[in-house]
Write an enzyme that holds these catalytic residues in place. Structure first.
Site, PDB file in Angstrom:
ATOM      1  N   CYS A 107     -11.152 -50.815 -77.584  1.00  8.53           N
ATOM      2  CA  CYS A 107     -10.885 -50.287 -76.240  1.00  8.53           C
ATOM      3  C   CYS A 107     -11.675 -49.018 -75.928  1.00  8.53           C
ATOM      4  O   CYS A 107     -11.767 -48.617 -74.768  1.00  8.53           O
ATOM      5  CB  CYS A 107      -9.396 -50.018 -76.066  1.00  8.53           C
ATOM      6  N   HIS A 148      -7.982 -45.476 -70.127  1.00  8.13           N
ATOM      7  CA  HIS A 148      -7.965 -46.873 -70.558  1.00  8.13           C
ATOM      8  C   HIS A 148      -6.578 -47.431 -70.238  1.00  8.13           C
ATOM      9  O   HIS A 148      -5.567 -46.761 -70.451  1.00  8.13           O
ATOM     10  CB  HIS A 148      -8.247 -46.954 -72.063  1.00  8.13           C
ATOM     11  N   ASN A 188      -4.473 -55.139 -70.091  1.00  5.42           N
ATOM     12  CA  ASN A 188      -5.407 -54.383 -70.927  1.00  5.42           C
ATOM     13  C   ASN A 188      -6.673 -55.216 -71.118  1.00  5.42           C
ATOM     14  O   ASN A 188      -6.644 -56.251 -71.782  1.00  5.42           O
ATOM     15  CB  ASN A 188      -4.732 -54.097 -72.279  1.00  5.42           C
TER      16      ASN A 188
END
Ligand code: ACO
Length: 326
Positions: free
Chosen positions: A113, A253, A283
């Site tokens: 990520c 994020h 996500n």
């Protein structure tokens, strides 16, 4: 002073929407649990015909168009992904072919990520060292292909998408002011995909054992993420001697709304100055920050001169931030 500056952004989300209601029919979960624990209401799922380079292509095309540039104006392509089209060649090389970016060199970065910010760190360094002049940085993920759709602890979280930025040198008092990247390999097992590499190459046995799917110890990861991100945002502001009140936007994020809120609280930035789109996309790992940044630009939430802070945490563990004066 030579700095690098984001001159353009683009993003692409696949059309297919998978809602929490849809997931209720697939695993033992509920819209209420997913919404309360993560903030996610729906996510996008790539069409069977689409791989990471296809999503990356659409996002890159949008960024090029908005900058008024052609693909052969780009001299470097960096793609952040953990779901590249195939183990090799790099997705950046496949994207280079699709775009016709004949004057570029391309490579991929795997930092889960944090991958987009790792890539931006490299791009920023290569601009400042005058090695490259116009860099395309892309985060692209098709996480639906490595998601175990029978595992309720992970399948409700992830989604597919891509975001892209173009960066160039500037002598103006703006651009990327500082970048911070970190990793700590000691906890890599909390979040990983064991199959398909040289440790557990693909075989009937690895498929039976479901090793080609994301394995995450969510709660342990959550605790480390909150603590680490809180420290990271404070450190990033301190090192730049910038008070949080001067920040116009935090672009985190999008892993979990509760993590985002905890990070914002730590520096006292109100949620109306935080870009949140997790309810729509879940996500999307390396793609989440460039997608959120592109939305912020297109909805005119960023203006020239604004200070914005980007931050991410992911498997590895890895974590990273960027402070930018737009
Ligand atoms: N629906 C219903 N119940 C569920 C679900 C679900 N989808 N998932 C888990 N549960 C249950 C568990 O089984 C458990 O039940 P039990 O108490 O009876 O054992 C209970 O809910 C609590 O489980 P936890 O795992 O403790 O739930 P938590 O509140 O921690 O939420 C989550 C889980 C959303 C995964 C959270 O821990 C999280 O967001 N973690 C961080 C993720 C992250 O930031 N990852 C890094 C980036 S991703 C990357 O790098 C690719």
């Amino acid at each position: 002073m030579l700095r690098s500056r984001i001159i353009s952004t683009g993003s692409y989300l696949p059309e297919k929407v998978l809602t929490n209601d849809d997931l209720e029919k697939m695993v033992d979960t509920s819209d209420e649990w997913i919404t309360e624990r993560t903030g996610i209401k729906e996510r996008r799922i790539a069409d069977e015909s689409q791989a990471a380079s296809d999503l990356a292509y659409e996002a890159s095309k949008a960024a090029l168009e908005r900058a008024g540039l052609k693909a052969d104006d780009i001299d470097l392509i960096i793609v952040a992904t953990v779901t590249g089209d195939m183990p090799f060649p790099s997705t950046a090389c496949i994207l280079q072919d699709k775009l016709g970016a004949v004057n570029a060199v391309g490579f991929d970065i795997n930092a889960t990520c944090s991958g987009f910010l790792y890539s931006l760190y490299i791009a920023d360094s290569l601009i400042k060292s005058r090695m490259h002049k116009r860099i395309l940085v892309v985060g692209a993920e098709v996480l639906s292909r490595i998601t175990d759709w029978e595992d309720k602890t992970t399948c409700v979280i992830f989604g597919d998408g891509a975001g892209a930025v173009i960066i160039e040198p500037t002598e103006e008092d703006r651009g990327i002011l500082s970048m911070h990247i970190n990793s700590d390999g000691r906890m890599w097992e909390l979040l990983h995909m064991p199959g398909g590499g040289s440790r557990n190459p693909a075989s009937i046995d690895t498929i039976k054992k479901k090793l080609h799917y994301i394995k995450m110890k969510g709660n342990e990861t959550f605790k480390v993420a909150v603590r680490t991100l809180e420290d990271l945002v404070v450190k990033t502001l301190d090192e730049n001697k910038l008070d949080a009140s001067r920040l116009s936007l935090l672009i985190p994020h999008q892993a979990n709304l509760r993590i985002i809120q905890a990070t914002a609280d730590r520096i006292g930035i109100p949620m109306d100055k935080v870009i949140v789109n997790i309810e729509r996309y879940g996500n999307t790992s390396a793609a989440s920050i460039p997608i959120a940044l592109d939305e912020a630009v297109r909805t005119e939430r960023i203006r020239d001169g604004d200070y914005i802070l980007l931050e991410a945490f992911g498997g590895g563990f890895t974590w990273a931030s960027a402070l930018i004066r737009w």
